[in-house]
Every structure is written in C-alpha cells, then in structure tokens.
Design an enzyme around this catalytic site. Structure first.
Site, PDB file in Angstrom:
ATOM      1  N   LYS A 142       0.815  -1.219   0.000  1.00  0.00           N
ATOM      2  CA  LYS A 142       0.000   0.000   0.000  1.00  0.00           C
ATOM      3  C   LYS A 142       0.850   1.271   0.000  1.00  0.00           C
ATOM      4  O   LYS A 142       0.561   2.212  -0.719  1.00  0.00           O
ATOM      5  CB  LYS A 142      -0.922  -0.001   1.226  1.00  0.00           C
ATOM      6  CG  LYS A 142      -2.338  -0.429   0.899  1.00  0.00           C
ATOM      7  CD  LYS A 142      -3.316   0.137   1.934  1.00  0.00           C
ATOM      8  CE  LYS A 142      -4.699  -0.446   1.745  1.00  0.00           C
ATOM      9  NZ  LYS A 142      -5.128  -1.275   2.874  1.00  0.00           N
ATOM     10  N   ASP A 188      -0.294  -9.320  10.114  1.00  0.00           N
ATOM     11  CA  ASP A 188      -0.549  -9.234   8.671  1.00  0.00           C
ATOM     12  C   ASP A 188       0.090 -10.420   7.939  1.00  0.00           C
ATOM     13  O   ASP A 188       0.679 -10.253   6.870  1.00  0.00           O
ATOM     14  CB  ASP A 188      -0.039  -7.894   8.132  1.00  0.00           C
ATOM     15  CG  ASP A 188      -0.715  -7.491   6.819  1.00  0.00           C
ATOM     16  OD1 ASP A 188      -1.737  -8.105   6.437  1.00  0.00           O
ATOM     17  OD2 ASP A 188      -0.206  -6.554   6.162  1.00  0.00           O
TER      18      ASP A 188
HETATM   19  P1  ADP Z   1       3.895  -3.228   2.495  1.00  0.00           P
HETATM   20  O1  ADP Z   1       3.949  -2.845   3.933  1.00  0.00           O
HETATM   21  O2  ADP Z   1       3.679  -2.037   1.627  1.00  0.00           O
HETATM   22  O3  ADP Z   1       2.956  -4.364   2.197  1.00  0.00           O
HETATM   23  P2  ADP Z   1       6.077  -5.159   2.258  1.00  0.00           P
HETATM   24  O4  ADP Z   1       7.148  -5.115   3.294  1.00  0.00           O
HETATM   25  O5  ADP Z   1       5.072  -6.237   2.376  1.00  0.00           O
HETATM   26  O6  ADP Z   1       5.375  -3.723   2.174  1.00  0.00           O
HETATM   27  O7  ADP Z   1       6.759  -5.223   0.830  1.00  0.00           O
HETATM   28  C1  ADP Z   1       5.967  -5.225  -0.351  1.00  0.00           C
HETATM   29  C2  ADP Z   1       6.394  -6.380  -1.240  1.00  0.00           C
HETATM   30  O8  ADP Z   1       7.765  -6.212  -1.615  1.00  0.00           O
HETATM   31  C3  ADP Z   1       6.327  -7.760  -0.591  1.00  0.00           C
HETATM   32  O9  ADP Z   1       5.032  -8.315  -0.697  1.00  0.00           O
HETATM   33  C4  ADP Z   1       7.363  -8.522  -1.413  1.00  0.00           C
HETATM   34  O10 ADP Z   1       6.836  -8.905  -2.668  1.00  0.00           O
HETATM   35  C5  ADP Z   1       8.442  -7.458  -1.663  1.00  0.00           C
HETATM   36  N1  ADP Z   1       9.487  -7.506  -0.634  1.00  0.00           N
HETATM   37  C6  ADP Z   1       9.421  -6.949   0.610  1.00  0.00           C
HETATM   38  N2  ADP Z   1      10.535  -7.178   1.312  1.00  0.00           N
HETATM   39  C7  ADP Z   1      11.362  -7.910   0.518  1.00  0.00           C
HETATM   40  C8  ADP Z   1      12.672  -8.497   0.678  1.00  0.00           C
HETATM   41  N3  ADP Z   1      13.354  -8.348   1.814  1.00  0.00           N
HETATM   42  N4  ADP Z   1      13.185  -9.204  -0.351  1.00  0.00           N
HETATM   43  C9  ADP Z   1      12.488  -9.362  -1.495  1.00  0.00           C
HETATM   44  N5  ADP Z   1      11.261  -8.846  -1.718  1.00  0.00           N
HETATM   45  C10 ADP Z   1      10.690  -8.118  -0.727  1.00  0.00           C
HETATM   46 MG    MG Z   2       3.052  -6.388   2.644  1.00  0.00          MG
END
Ligand code: ADP
Ligand code: MG
Length: 326
Positions: free
Chosen positions: A40, A155
């Site tokens: 988001k 989550d």
């Molecule tokens: P948000 O809080 O916006 O949902 P996330 O931390 O879930 O953010 O990150 C969004 C997306 O980015 C994740 O669903 C994943 O696909 C990718 N992602 C997040 N962290 C990593 C990571 N450490 N390595 C690879 N991909 C990542």
């Molecule tokens: Mg996420």
C-alpha cells in the site's frame, strides 16, 4: 526487553537502536533490476551495496500517507525488526536511511519472492504437500519466536511470506512488520485491520487481539498453500467477513483432493473462532502432520484439473488471483 525500548499503550515501540542515516542512499547503493514488490505505502527494489557488492532489498516507505505523518509507524516497524534480529525466519534489517519524504529500510533480499506466486501457480509450479510441511515448520518456528518475544505480526499472508529462492525451493523469510505490535504494552488494540481474507474473527468483532490472531492467519495461509483456494474469500468484502465470522470453511474432498487428512486436521486446529481454543505456534509444531514419517500424497488439485478436465474457459492473461471457494 531492553530498557531502552519505549512503548506506548497501543503496543507501538518508539525507541530504536539503528542509526537512521541521513546521507544519500544513492551514494552507497545502486538500484538494480526491476521492482521486487510493492504494498500500500511501500515500494521494494533490489539494490547492490557499493562497498561490498552484496545484494539487498530496499523498502521505500513514504512518511506521509493520506495526509498523515506516519513516521512513528515506520519507527515501530524498525523496532520490531530489531527485536527479531536473531530469528532465522524473519528478514534481517541491514541499515536505514531517511530523506525529506521517505524512510528507506535496507533489508536482506529474499530473492525467491512471495509464496503467493506458488499458491496461484499451476501443477508443476505449485507446492507439494511435502514442500508445505517443510515451509510450515519454518513459518511456525519464526512466528513462535516472535510470540515468545511478545510480538504479534498481524498481517501474515502469502504476500508477506517470502522465499530465499524459488528453484530449488529455499527457506522462509517473514517480512512486513508494518502492522506489528508488542503484546506486553498493548492494553487494547481493536482498530488494526489486516487484509480481509486473512483476518481473524476477533478483529472483525473488535475484540482484543493476541498471538492467537496470527494463528488464525496461519491457518488461512496453510489452507491456501495446500489447495490454491482462499477459504473465506467472497465476491464482496461483506461476504468475506460473513464467511469468517461464521467460520464457513469447505473441507471437502473437492478442495482437498490428494491432501492428507492430517493436514486438514491441522488447519481445523487453527480456524477456530474462539482465540483461546486455537492452537498456539508451539502446539502446531508438535502436531503429527509436521512430525510424521510417511510421505504424504502429492498435491493434485491443479494437476487433476488440467489432466482430467478439458478447461472450460481458456486461462486468462490477467493478474494472478486466488480462487474463491465455488
Ligand atoms: P507493504 O507494507 O507495503 O505491504 P512489504 O514489506 O510487504 O510492504 O513489501 C511489499 C512487497 O515487496 C512484498 O510483498 C514482497 O513482494 C516485496 N518484498 C518486501 N521485502 C522484501 C525483501 N526483503 N526481499 C524481497 N522482496 C521483498
Ligand atoms: Mg506487505
């Protein structure tokens, strides 16, 4: 709990150990390749640290969201990542940077992507039950570690559980602590809403949240990993919420074709409306499904569909989506 941790009554942590750098991220990292993912309020991109040549994932978090200053939420996310630093199944935090508009978290890169991709995949790409057993043990070990530290994730879903590699299948890394809270300082959290499909009944009913709230989401997660079907997903949000509050779950052979009855029994111990009666992470780790010696039957739901039935509609080219129960 370290003395330096300062907590507010809603379980948010406001003191962190990580020094937030204000020099330019770009001076120390090169962005490479395309986006790893987005949520988001965050975009995540692969980057290479210039001094070491090592790959990382940079999560760019906007400080202002919907006209509100959300810096405290990001600090809480950093604090939770710090407190999980020794947890082998939680993504590690390398560094943090701050600009006028963003905070950038430099994280360990989980190069295998979201387990979501294998949940919506067809036959040969989809998880076998044997895969799910190995990955479930890792998810539960990771979550048991969080819960032991009084951290709730809030989550857990296939987009927030990543793999170190996809082929061959690697290990689990839990990410996205944006909604996470510390239970020991939480008087009453009733306002946090996760993703509708994965949210526990107590969240919908504005009843107190606990570690059991995560266990419900793990039940949904394992259901999806084994079947490719999202158990509560309705055509509309209201229908999804109704399905959850009535615990309207399909455990029929139709959905669980080729999946062991122990797996179904395991899921049933988690999709329990009363949070006090739900299995804990530690209890789950002792369940016979995860400790059996026999080889479970292969996971056939997609294979069956494609080998026995001629497809009624040719597959569309649209974004992958989880199936809802028919
Ligand atoms: P948000 O809080 O916006 O949902 P996330 O931390 O879930 O953010 O990150 C969004 C997306 O980015 C994740 O669903 C994943 O696909 C990718 N992602 C997040 N962290 C990593 C990571 N450490 N390595 C690879 N991909 C990542
Ligand atoms: Mg996420």
């Amino acid at each position: 709990m370290p003395d330096s941790m300062t907590m507010s009554r809603n379980g948010m942590v406001s003191k962190i150990q990580t020094r937030i750098r204000t020099d330019a991220f770009k001076n120390n990292y090169d962005l490479v390749g395309k986006e790893l993912g987005r949520g988001k309020f965050a975009v995540v991109k692969k980057c290479v640290e210039k001094s070491t040549g090592k790959e990382h994932a940079a999560k760019f978090l906007r400080k202002r969201r919907k006209g509100q200053d959300c810096r405290v939420d990001i600090i809480n996310e950093i604090a939770i990542l710090e407190s999980a630093a020794g947890n082998p199944f939680v993504v590690s935090l390398h560094e943090a940077y701050e600009t006028a508009s963003e905070i950038i978290l430099v994280l360990e890169c989980a190069a295998g992507g979201e387990i979501f991709n294998q949940c919506v995949a067809d036959n040969d790409e989809a998880f076998t039950e044997k895969d799910v057993i190995r990955l479930a043990k890792q998810i539960l070990t990771g979550v048991a570690g969080l819960h032991r530290n009084n951290v709730v994730h809030l989550d857990l879903k296939p987009q927030n559980v990543l793999l170190t590699r996809a082929h061959p299948l690697g290990d689990i890394r839990i990410v996205d602590f944006g909604l996470s809270r510390r239970m020991d300082s939480m008087e009453e959290v009733r306002e946090i809403l996760g993703t509708p499909e994965y949210v526990a009944p107590e969240v919908l009913n504005y009843e107190p949240i606990s570690t059991a709230t995560d266990m419900w989401s793990i039940g949904v997660l394992i259901y999806v990993m084994l079947t490719g079907v999202s158990p509560f997903l309705g055509d509309e949000k209201q229908e999804t919420f109704l399905n959850i509050s009535q615990v309207n779950v399909d455990y029929s052979q139709d959905v669980f074709e080729g999946v062991s009855s122990l797996a179904v029994d395991f899921i049933k111990s988690l999709l329990v409306k009363n949070p006090r009666k739900r299995a804990t992470a530690e209890e789950c780790l002792k369940h016979p499904w995860l400790n059996g010696h026999s080889n479970p039957l292969p996971h056939l739901h997609n294979a069956l569909r494609s080998s026995l039935d001629e497809p009624e509609n040719s597959p569309s080219e649209s974004e992958p989506e989880l199936e809802s129960p028919a």
